[in-house]
Design a protein around this motif. Structure first.
Motif, PDB file in Angstrom:
ATOM      1  N   ASN A 156       2.200   1.219  -8.970  1.00 30.20           N
ATOM      2  CA  ASN A 156       1.356   0.887  -9.717  1.00 30.20           C
ATOM      3  C   ASN A 156      -0.080   1.400  -8.868  1.00 30.20           C
ATOM      4  N   PRO A 157      -0.726   2.559  -9.151  1.00 33.76           N
ATOM      5  CA  PRO A 157      -1.883   3.223  -8.468  1.00 33.76           C
ATOM      6  C   PRO A 157      -2.937   2.051  -8.325  1.00 33.76           C
ATOM      7  N   PHE A 158      -3.283   1.272  -9.394  1.00 31.11           N
ATOM      8  CA  PHE A 158      -4.434   0.435  -9.180  1.00 31.11           C
ATOM      9  C   PHE A 158      -4.455  -0.542  -8.232  1.00 31.11           C
ATOM     10  N   ALA A 159      -3.040  -1.047  -8.122  1.00 34.44           N
ATOM     11  CA  ALA A 159      -2.750  -2.075  -7.319  1.00 34.44           C
ATOM     12  C   ALA A 159      -2.650  -1.740  -5.774  1.00 34.44           C
ATOM     13  N   ARG A 160      -2.151  -0.320  -5.720  1.00 29.79           N
ATOM     14  CA  ARG A 160      -2.111   0.293  -4.347  1.00 29.79           C
ATOM     15  C   ARG A 160      -3.603   0.524  -3.852  1.00 29.79           C
ATOM     16  N   PHE A 161      -4.547   0.981  -4.885  1.00 24.23           N
ATOM     17  CA  PHE A 161      -5.750   1.389  -4.387  1.00 24.23           C
ATOM     18  C   PHE A 161      -6.727   0.277  -3.903  1.00 24.23           C
ATOM     19  N   THR A 162      -6.375  -0.867  -4.546  1.00 23.79           N
ATOM     20  CA  THR A 162      -7.060  -2.122  -4.121  1.00 23.79           C
ATOM     21  C   THR A 162      -6.815  -2.339  -2.848  1.00 23.79           C
ATOM     22  N   VAL A 163      -5.337  -2.526  -2.426  1.00 22.70           N
ATOM     23  CA  VAL A 163      -4.928  -2.937  -1.177  1.00 22.70           C
ATOM     24  C   VAL A 163      -5.444  -1.700  -0.076  1.00 22.70           C
ATOM     25  N   ARG A 164      -5.275  -0.312  -0.275  1.00 22.04           N
ATOM     26  CA  ARG A 164      -5.556   0.506   0.602  1.00 22.04           C
ATOM     27  C   ARG A 164      -7.322   0.339   1.170  1.00 22.04           C
ATOM     28  N   ARG A 165      -8.031   0.120  -0.067  1.00 16.53           N
ATOM     29  CA  ARG A 165      -9.552   0.006   0.060  1.00 16.53           C
ATOM     30  C   ARG A 165      -9.899  -1.157   0.960  1.00 16.53           C
ATOM     31  N   GLY A 166      -9.079  -2.241   0.717  1.00 15.94           N
ATOM     32  CA  GLY A 166      -9.405  -3.578   1.555  1.00 15.94           C
ATOM     33  C   GLY A 166      -8.953  -3.147   2.964  1.00 15.94           C
ATOM     34  N   LEU A 167      -7.717  -2.313   3.478  1.00 11.81           N
ATOM     35  CA  LEU A 167      -7.376  -2.113   4.767  1.00 11.81           C
ATOM     36  C   LEU A 167      -8.420  -1.390   5.209  1.00 11.81           C
TER      37      LEU A 167
ATOM     38  N   SER B 291       1.712   1.704   6.270  1.00 13.27           N
ATOM     39  CA  SER B 291       2.350   2.054   4.859  1.00 13.27           C
ATOM     40  C   SER B 291       2.490   3.703   5.010  1.00 13.27           C
ATOM     41  N   GLU B 292       1.841   4.472   5.646  1.00 13.03           N
ATOM     42  CA  GLU B 292       2.152   5.888   5.757  1.00 13.03           C
ATOM     43  C   GLU B 292       3.496   6.036   6.407  1.00 13.03           C
ATOM     44  N   ALA B 293       4.259   5.349   7.482  1.00 14.43           N
ATOM     45  CA  ALA B 293       5.474   5.324   7.841  1.00 14.43           C
ATOM     46  C   ALA B 293       6.387   4.928   7.057  1.00 14.43           C
ATOM     47  N   ILE B 294       5.911   4.019   6.074  1.00 17.02           N
ATOM     48  CA  ILE B 294       6.843   3.584   5.031  1.00 17.02           C
ATOM     49  C   ILE B 294       7.127   4.748   3.986  1.00 17.02           C
ATOM     50  N   GLU B 295       6.074   5.202   3.488  1.00 19.97           N
ATOM     51  CA  GLU B 295       5.996   6.390   2.619  1.00 19.97           C
ATOM     52  C   GLU B 295       7.005   7.489   2.779  1.00 19.97           C
ATOM     53  N   THR B 296       7.056   7.751   4.317  1.00 17.78           N
ATOM     54  CA  THR B 296       7.668   9.129   4.741  1.00 17.78           C
ATOM     55  C   THR B 296       8.994   8.618   5.368  1.00 17.78           C
ATOM     56  N   GLY B 297       9.450   7.454   4.897  1.00 22.97           N
ATOM     57  CA  GLY B 297      10.823   7.039   5.411  1.00 22.97           C
ATOM     58  C   GLY B 297      11.794   7.758   4.456  1.00 22.97           C
ATOM     59  N   ASP B 298      13.050   7.959   5.038  1.00 19.84           N
ATOM     60  CA  ASP B 298      14.322   8.335   4.368  1.00 19.84           C
ATOM     61  C   ASP B 298      14.624   7.459   3.204  1.00 19.84           C
ATOM     62  N   ARG B 299      14.631   8.185   2.072  1.00 19.05           N
ATOM     63  CA  ARG B 299      14.999   7.713   0.753  1.00 19.05           C
ATOM     64  C   ARG B 299      16.326   7.477   0.584  1.00 19.05           C
ATOM     65  N   ARG B 300      17.215   8.386   1.182  1.00 13.84           N
ATOM     66  CA  ARG B 300      18.498   8.166   1.009  1.00 13.84           C
ATOM     67  C   ARG B 300      19.354   6.730   1.047  1.00 13.84           C
ATOM     68  N   PRO B 301      18.929   6.031   2.183  1.00 14.17           N
ATOM     69  CA  PRO B 301      19.639   4.905   2.356  1.00 14.17           C
ATOM     70  C   PRO B 301      19.419   3.739   1.218  1.00 14.17           C
ATOM     71  N   GLY B 302      18.094   3.796   1.008  1.00  9.71           N
ATOM     72  CA  GLY B 302      17.751   2.820  -0.303  1.00  9.71           C
ATOM     73  C   GLY B 302      18.098   3.381  -1.463  1.00  9.71           C
TER      74      GLY B 302
ATOM     75  N   ALA C 207       0.768  -1.333  -0.031  1.00  8.12           N
ATOM     76  CA  ALA C 207      -0.019  -0.045   0.028  1.00  8.12           C
ATOM     77  C   ALA C 207       0.906   1.161  -0.033  1.00  8.12           C
ATOM     78  N   ALA C 208       2.084   1.231   0.004  1.00  5.20           N
ATOM     79  CA  ALA C 208       3.094   2.292   0.073  1.00  5.20           C
ATOM     80  C   ALA C 208       3.303   2.784  -1.402  1.00  5.20           C
ATOM     81  N   ARG C 209       3.339   4.146  -1.540  1.00  3.63           N
ATOM     82  CA  ARG C 209       3.412   4.668  -2.777  1.00  3.63           C
ATOM     83  C   ARG C 209       4.998   4.527  -3.347  1.00  3.63           C
ATOM     84  N   ASN C 210       5.984   4.517  -2.457  1.00  3.61           N
ATOM     85  CA  ASN C 210       7.429   4.471  -2.825  1.00  3.61           C
ATOM     86  C   ASN C 210       7.963   2.879  -2.839  1.00  3.61           C
ATOM     87  N   VAL C 211       6.962   1.998  -2.729  1.00  5.13           N
ATOM     88  CA  VAL C 211       7.314   0.549  -2.857  1.00  5.13           C
ATOM     89  C   VAL C 211       6.445   0.187  -4.009  1.00  5.13           C
ATOM     90  N   VAL C 212       5.068   0.286  -4.226  1.00  4.96           N
ATOM     91  CA  VAL C 212       4.421  -0.251  -5.463  1.00  4.96           C
ATOM     92  C   VAL C 212       3.995   1.120  -6.241  1.00  4.96           C
TER      93      VAL C 212
END
Length: 289
Positions: free
Chosen positions: A125-136, A179-190, A118-123
């Protein structure tokens, strides 16, 4: 250079007021549309609150009349007494803690991998992410008490149904928060992992997870504290724990034992709050570490 007094500055500004109006007319123009929007919003809120009070049959007289009866109940609760059932109550309290712990842990373990979907910086694809988020959203929109009633009809009465109810309710909440914590995580290490030749999976494992894991652990600790109270509530409908004793004693007006159970719950929640607070500060850092 001599400093001007505040009175002199004010007089100079007032003297130049007309010139300022001419140079900056937009700053002195009254925003009537904005004021009407604010007034309309306030009027709508007040009107909605008034309608709600009317629809709910709100009556200050009934509240005042009930205060005397409430005081009578409080007096009947004194002094709190276990009625010779302290061991039974203690076992029920331990069962409540077990329900909260197992339900919280199961929800966190199940929600952890789903949150990455459900995290934008991992998936991307907006459709897959939308499906997971609505399920949650569907999972967390159902209250834990309703989940308890559902699972009682599926697996029967007892603490197992309570643990499943908390797990289902928290699964959706954990998925959203994680998912919100993952989206706001620091991207520099990755980015550093990818620049070193790592794959997308390596970026998540070594660049993203270590940075967000303390935040996720802190959220799990907070939910465990909250679920201790929730496990008490769902026990009232037959999902195990101390709640079932609480509702039985209230029905037969054994108020001294009710007061004893309430004190047990308050002390337990206070202890869990203190311990989890220290653990959260130790995990994410902060005062008192």
């Amino acid at each position: 250079m001599s400093e001007r007094r505040p009175g002199t500055l004010r007089a100079t500004a007032l003297a130049d007021l007309d010139a300022l109006r001419l140079r900056h007319p937009e700053q002195f123009r009254t925003d009537w549309a904005g004021r009407l929007r604010v007034a309309g919003t306030l009027a709508g809120v007040v009107g909605l609150a008034g309608y709600g009070l009317w629809a709910l049959d709100f009556s200050p007289v009934r509240i005042l009349n009930g205060l005397g009866r409430l005081g009578g109940f409080a007096l009947e609760m004194l002094p709190p007494s276990a009625g010779g059932r302290f061991g039974v109550f203690l076992q029920a309290l331990a069962e409540t803690l077990g329900i909260a712990f197992v339900g919280t842990l199961a929800a966190a373990l199940l929600a952890f991998p789903v949150a990455f979907l459900a995290a934008r910086n991992v998936v991307p694809n907006p459709f897959a992410r939308f499906t997971v988020r609505r399920g949650l959203d569907v999972m967390r929109s159902v209250d834990v008490l309703i989940w308890a009633l559902i699972w009682i009809n599926v697996v029967g009465l007892g603490p197992f149904a309570g643990a499943l109810a908390i797990a289902c309710s928290d699964f959706g909440a954990f998925g959203k928060l994680f998912s919100e914590a993952i989206e706001t995580g620091d991207r520099r290490p990755g980015e550093g992992v990818v620049a070193s030749g790592g794959s997308a999976l390596h970026r998540i494992r070594f660049g993203l997870i270590p940075g967000v894991l303390p935040v996720l652990a802190s959220q799990v600790l907070y939910f465990f504290e909250s679920n201790t109270r929730s496990a008490t509530i769902i026990g009232i409908v037959g999902a195990g724990g101390i709640g079932q004793y609480l509702t039985e004693l209230i029905r037969v007006l054994e108020l001294q034992q009710v007061a004893f159970l309430v004190l047990m719950i308050l002390v337990t929640v206070a202890v869990i709050d203190g311990v989890s607070g220290r653990l959260r500060r130790a995990i994410i850092g902060g005062p008192g570490r």
